[in-house]
Design a protein around this motif. Structure first.
Motif, PDB file in Angstrom:
ATOM      1  N   GLN A  24       0.833  -1.202   0.000  1.00 53.65           N
ATOM      2  CA  GLN A  24       0.000   0.000   0.000  1.00 53.65           C
ATOM      3  C   GLN A  24       0.868   1.253   0.000  1.00 53.65           C
ATOM      4  OE1 GLN A  24      -2.340  -0.848   3.464  1.00 53.65           O
ATOM      5  NE2 GLN A  24      -3.912  -1.927   2.307  1.00 53.65           N
ATOM      6  N   ALA A  25       1.914   1.259   0.813  1.00 56.80           N
ATOM      7  CA  ALA A  25       2.805   2.413   0.886  1.00 56.80           C
ATOM      8  C   ALA A  25       3.519   2.648  -0.446  1.00 56.80           C
ATOM      9  CB  ALA A  25       3.822   2.223   2.008  1.00 56.80           C
ATOM     10  N   MET A  26       3.974   1.584  -1.088  1.00 58.20           N
ATOM     11  CA  MET A  26       4.643   1.718  -2.392  1.00 58.20           C
ATOM     12  C   MET A  26       3.693   2.342  -3.412  1.00 58.20           C
ATOM     13  SD  MET A  26       6.717  -1.891  -2.801  1.00 58.20           S
ATOM     14  CE  MET A  26       7.101  -1.633  -4.533  1.00 58.20           C
ATOM     15  N   ARG A  31       5.298   4.726  -6.503  1.00 57.21           N
ATOM     16  CA  ARG A  31       6.516   3.995  -6.852  1.00 57.21           C
ATOM     17  C   ARG A  31       6.269   2.800  -7.762  1.00 57.21           C
ATOM     18  NH1 ARG A  31       9.079   2.303  -1.682  1.00 57.21           N
ATOM     19  NH2 ARG A  31      10.469   1.271  -3.131  1.00 57.21           N
ATOM     20  N   ILE A  32       5.029   2.619  -8.216  1.00 52.48           N
ATOM     21  CA  ILE A  32       4.696   1.475  -9.067  1.00 52.48           C
ATOM     22  C   ILE A  32       4.063   1.987 -10.362  1.00 52.48           C
ATOM     23  CG2 ILE A  32       3.354  -0.646  -9.249  1.00 52.48           C
ATOM     24  CD1 ILE A  32       3.392  -0.794  -6.187  1.00 52.48           C
ATOM     25  N   ARG A  33       4.472   1.399 -11.468  1.00 53.21           N
ATOM     26  CA  ARG A  33       3.862   1.711 -12.761  1.00 53.21           C
ATOM     27  C   ARG A  33       3.193   0.447 -13.289  1.00 53.21           C
ATOM     28  NH1 ARG A  33       5.969   6.305 -15.773  1.00 53.21           N
ATOM     29  NH2 ARG A  33       7.463   7.397 -14.472  1.00 53.21           N
ATOM     30  N   MET A  34       2.045   0.651 -13.925  1.00 55.74           N
ATOM     31  CA  MET A  34       1.363  -0.456 -14.587  1.00 55.74           C
ATOM     32  C   MET A  34       1.198  -0.078 -16.050  1.00 55.74           C
ATOM     33  SD  MET A  34      -2.231  -2.419 -13.835  1.00 55.74           S
ATOM     34  CE  MET A  34      -3.222  -0.950 -13.875  1.00 55.74           C
ATOM     35  N   ASP A  35       1.782  -0.874 -16.910  1.00 61.03           N
ATOM     36  CA  ASP A  35       1.743  -0.607 -18.345  1.00 61.03           C
ATOM     37  C   ASP A  35       2.174   0.822 -18.647  1.00 61.03           C
ATOM     38  OD1 ASP A  35       0.824  -3.224 -18.776  1.00 61.03           O
ATOM     39  OD2 ASP A  35      -1.265  -2.614 -18.526  1.00 61.03           O
ATOM     40  N   ARG A  37       1.925   3.507 -16.784  1.00 63.33           N
ATOM     41  CA  ARG A  37       1.169   4.526 -16.037  1.00 63.33           C
ATOM     42  C   ARG A  37       1.540   4.482 -14.558  1.00 63.33           C
ATOM     43  NH1 ARG A  37      -3.424   2.026 -17.078  1.00 63.33           N
ATOM     44  NH2 ARG A  37      -3.956   2.007 -14.898  1.00 63.33           N
ATOM     45  N   ILE A  38       1.791   5.621 -13.957  1.00 64.26           N
ATOM     46  CA  ILE A  38       2.085   5.671 -12.524  1.00 64.26           C
ATOM     47  C   ILE A  38       0.806   5.397 -11.744  1.00 64.26           C
ATOM     48  CG2 ILE A  38       2.788   7.142 -10.598  1.00 64.26           C
ATOM     49  CD1 ILE A  38       4.601   8.634 -12.547  1.00 64.26           C
ATOM     50  N   LEU A  39       0.895   4.471 -10.799  1.00 68.41           N
ATOM     51  CA  LEU A  39      -0.236   4.173  -9.930  1.00 68.41           C
ATOM     52  C   LEU A  39      -0.026   4.881  -8.606  1.00 68.41           C
ATOM     53  CD1 LEU A  39      -0.600   0.341 -10.541  1.00 68.41           C
ATOM     54  CD2 LEU A  39      -1.873   2.188 -11.602  1.00 68.41           C
ATOM     55  N   ASP A  40      -1.093   5.431  -8.047  1.00 72.86           N
ATOM     56  CA  ASP A  40      -0.962   6.114  -6.753  1.00 72.86           C
ATOM     57  C   ASP A  40      -2.019   5.635  -5.763  1.00 72.86           C
ATOM     58  OD1 ASP A  40      -3.188   7.237  -7.872  1.00 72.86           O
ATOM     59  OD2 ASP A  40      -2.522   9.313  -7.688  1.00 72.86           O
ATOM     60  N   ARG A  41      -2.591   4.480  -6.043  1.00 75.06           N
ATOM     61  CA  ARG A  41      -3.587   3.946  -5.121  1.00 75.06           C
ATOM     62  C   ARG A  41      -3.440   2.431  -5.026  1.00 75.06           C
ATOM     63  NH1 ARG A  41      -8.617   3.411  -8.589  1.00 75.06           N
ATOM     64  NH2 ARG A  41      -7.548   3.314 -10.543  1.00 75.06           N
ATOM     65  N   ALA A  42      -3.527   1.945  -3.815  1.00 73.09           N
ATOM     66  CA  ALA A  42      -3.339   0.525  -3.553  1.00 73.09           C
ATOM     67  C   ALA A  42      -4.489  -0.318  -4.083  1.00 73.09           C
ATOM     68  CB  ALA A  42      -3.167   0.295  -2.056  1.00 73.09           C
ATOM     69  N   HIS A  43      -5.642   0.288  -4.251  1.00 75.62           N
ATOM     70  CA  HIS A  43      -6.801  -0.481  -4.700  1.00 75.62           C
ATOM     71  C   HIS A  43      -6.954  -0.503  -6.221  1.00 75.62           C
ATOM     72  CE1 HIS A  43      -8.321   3.651  -4.245  1.00 75.62           C
ATOM     73  NE2 HIS A  43      -9.131   3.360  -5.240  1.00 75.62           N
ATOM     74  N   ALA A  44      -5.937  -0.056  -6.949  1.00 75.08           N
ATOM     75  CA  ALA A  44      -5.987  -0.112  -8.416  1.00 75.08           C
ATOM     76  C   ALA A  44      -6.132  -1.571  -8.846  1.00 75.08           C
ATOM     77  CB  ALA A  44      -4.710   0.477  -9.004  1.00 75.08           C
ATOM     78  N   PRO A  45      -7.043  -1.858  -9.762  1.00 79.72           N
ATOM     79  CA  PRO A  45      -7.235  -3.250 -10.183  1.00 79.72           C
ATOM     80  C   PRO A  45      -6.141  -3.702 -11.151  1.00 79.72           C
ATOM     81  CG  PRO A  45      -8.739  -1.824 -11.369  1.00 79.72           C
ATOM     82  CD  PRO A  45      -8.002  -0.954 -10.389  1.00 79.72           C
ATOM     83  N   VAL A  46      -5.654  -4.919 -10.945  1.00 80.08           N
ATOM     84  CA  VAL A  46      -4.695  -5.532 -11.867  1.00 80.08           C
ATOM     85  C   VAL A  46      -5.337  -6.788 -12.432  1.00 80.08           C
ATOM     86  CG1 VAL A  46      -2.651  -4.592 -10.729  1.00 80.08           C
ATOM     87  CG2 VAL A  46      -3.500  -6.829 -10.055  1.00 80.08           C
TER      88      VAL A  46
END
Length: 97
Positions: A24-26, A31-35, A37-46
């Motif tokens: 969640q903190a990351m 600090r995480i990109r998906m495809d 795109r920078i993600l800024d929420r822990a509940h983003a669906p993968v």
């Protein structure tokens, strides 16, 4: 099995991070990109096929999600959930040696 899973749950279930709070903190720190795109929420669906990139233990890891888990299983089971696309050391980002 669900078509999507929360990012923090996937990272924890796949044993990429030790705790869900760390995942969640990351995410919340961006600090995480998906495809790409920078993600800024822990509940983003993968979902299967998504590519995640993040810095971890001095390297930049890029992984492709192969399957979504139902639980946090043993390490061998967790490693089957993703494949490493790339893993490169972080550069010190500065001057020449």
């Amino acid at each position: 099995m669900a078509e999507t899973l929360r990012l923090d749950k996937f990272l924890w279930f796949a044993r990429i991070v030790k705790t869900r709070a760390l995942a969640q903190a990351m995410a919340e720190a961006g600090r995480i990109r998906m495809d790409g795109r920078i993600l800024d929420r822990a509940h983003a669906p993968v979902r299967s096929g998504d590519v995640l990139s993040f810095a971890q233990r001095g390297t930049v890891r890029v992984i492709r999600i192969l399957a979504l888990p139902d639980r946090r299983g043993p390490p061998d089971e967790a490693r089957a959930l993703y494949e490493a696309v790339s893993e490169q050391p972080l550069t010190s980002g500065g001057g020449q040696d």
